[in-house]
Enzyme design. Structure first.
Site, PDB file in Angstrom:
ATOM      1  N   THR A 125     -34.570  -2.938 -57.331  1.00  0.00           N
ATOM      2  CA  THR A 125     -34.629  -1.474 -57.397  1.00  0.00           C
ATOM      3  C   THR A 125     -34.263  -1.000 -58.800  1.00  0.00           C
ATOM      4  OG1 THR A 125     -34.060  -1.275 -55.084  1.00  0.00           O
ATOM      5  CG2 THR A 125     -33.410   0.571 -56.492  1.00  0.00           C
ATOM      6  N   ASP A 179     -31.384   2.982 -48.650  1.00  0.00           N
ATOM      7  CA  ASP A 179     -30.495   4.003 -49.219  1.00  0.00           C
ATOM      8  C   ASP A 179     -31.119   4.771 -50.377  1.00  0.00           C
ATOM      9  OD1 ASP A 179     -30.460   1.499 -50.593  1.00  0.00           O
ATOM     10  OD2 ASP A 179     -28.814   2.256 -51.823  1.00  0.00           O
ATOM     11  N   THR A 197     -27.907   0.243 -56.051  1.00  0.00           N
ATOM     12  CA  THR A 197     -28.884  -0.798 -55.710  1.00  0.00           C
ATOM     13  C   THR A 197     -28.188  -1.874 -54.896  1.00  0.00           C
ATOM     14  OG1 THR A 197     -30.410  -2.459 -56.534  1.00  0.00           O
ATOM     15  CG2 THR A 197     -28.490  -2.013 -57.917  1.00  0.00           C
TER      16      THR A 197
END
Ligand code: ASP
Length: 356
Positions: A222, A253, A273
């Site tokens: 991410t 998330d 992350t």
């Protein structure tokens, strides 16, 4: 005299008690925080994912390739901030660079779902207005962080998902691509490896059994950015393909404000992350801000507490990058590594991958 002896013994007792006070073990052996003194004019920090990133598994060429994209990304944001641009623009454009690289699990390099599709999530938050935007599960938007930004700037909503989000993206004139744009060989191979290793019978009551093969084989990646601009405004953003082999429309998330992204001019800006389910349960990004606001602790202390004690003790893995209102930086993680970089207002650059 008597009083003096009494006072001395009292002082001795107090200091003895103090030295026995057990401090929580928050420290890691990594330099994860960079203090800016006096207050920085502006600051920027990025991540490109956290996980089992070990030097022994990385060729020199790969390492150089990752560092080149990280440097290109952070310089993009630095130039915007140095020229007096907004932290929101710096965050958006910096993330675009990483989204356009196949190396990171965002945009072009997004991981595959169990159905062999790519479903992308992103979010952004403005620390000045506390406005925010997010998109989840899109399959045709080239740069999901642009969509998150458009949701924040041009819609009355905070989060859009799936086909509706794509219709909005089209109406906003954002660049759309064929889903095949997100195909990369290495992400498909990673999915196939996970599928092969999924030997456990899926016992739906035992979530750990289900997630184990995903987590062990997942290469996180991410991307995220947090920035402070010359006007003292903070912003943060995060963009991801989620987790390899995700199914049932799973959303992590990254697009959830308070978990993957949070920014507040009164405290800090944070991008997360890692194993998203834990970051949602621990409300990682907002919790760091809340600790600073309610307990008046530093960004360094709040980040360590939330990553190592709160989220970490639930069993989660991952990290954050964050900047506070004075330009102090945190890059905290509890994994083997985290792609990360920061650049201060003097143009000093730090790029790191492993725990050193
Ligand atoms: N946090 C992301 C998710 O759970 C994955 C990652 O950061 O690598 O979707």
């Amino acid at each position: 005299m008597k009083n003096l002896i009494y006072l001395c013994s009292l002082l001795f007792l107090v200091s003895a008690c103090k030295s026995e006070e057990k401090k929580p073990d928050l420290a890691t052996d990594v330099k994860t925080t960079f203090e800016s003194s006096p207050k920085a004019d502006f600051a920027i920090v990025i991540h490109g994912g956290a996980g089992t990133i070990l030097k022994k598994n990385m060729s020199d060429e790969m390492e150089a390739a990752y560092k080149a994209v990280l440097e290109n990304a952070i310089r993009t944001g630095y130039e915007i901030l140095n020229a007096g641009g907004t932290s929101l623009d710096a965050v958006t454009k910096t993330i675009n660079v990483m989204e356009d690289s196949p190396l990171f699990n965002a945009g072009k390099g997004a991981v595959f779902t169990n159905d062999e599709t790519n479903e992308l999530d992103a979010s952004i938050m403005d620390g000045e207005s506390l406005n925010a935007g997010a998109s989840a599960g899109t399959t045709t938007v080239k740069n999901p962080i642009d969509l998150a930004r458009a949701v924040m700037d041009n819609s009355p909503h905070v989060m859009l998902s799936g086909p509706g989000a794509e219709t909005f993206a089209e109406e906003q004139g954002l660049e759309l691509v064929e889903p095949a744009y997100f195909y990369t060989e290495h992400r498909m191979e990673a999915l196939q490896r996970i599928k092969e290793s999924e030997k456990v019978e899926l016992d739906h009551d035992d979530k750990t059994a289900f997630y184990d093969p995903i987590i062990k084989n997942s290469k996180f990646g991410t991307v995220g950015c947090a920035a402070l601009d010359k006007n003292g405004n903070l912003a943060a953003g995060t963009s991801t393909g989620g987790m390899t082999n995700k199914r049932w429309g799973r959303i992590g998330d990254a697009p959830i404000i308070g978990s993957g992204t949070y920014a507040n001019n009164a405290t800090c800006a944070v991008s997360s992350t890692g194993w998203g389910e834990y970051f949602i349960r621990a409300q990682v990004a907002h919790d760091i801000s809340a600790m600073m606001e309610y307990k008046n602790v530093s960004l360094a202390e709040a980040s360590k507490e939330v990553i190592h004690n709160k989220m970490g003790k639930l069993g989660g893995t991952g990290g954050i990058v964050a900047v506070d209102k004075n330009g102090n930086i945190a890059m905290e993680f509890n994994t083997e590594g985290m792609y990360r970089a920061t650049m201060n207002d003097k143009g000093e650059l730090i790029i790191k991958i492993y725990k050193d």
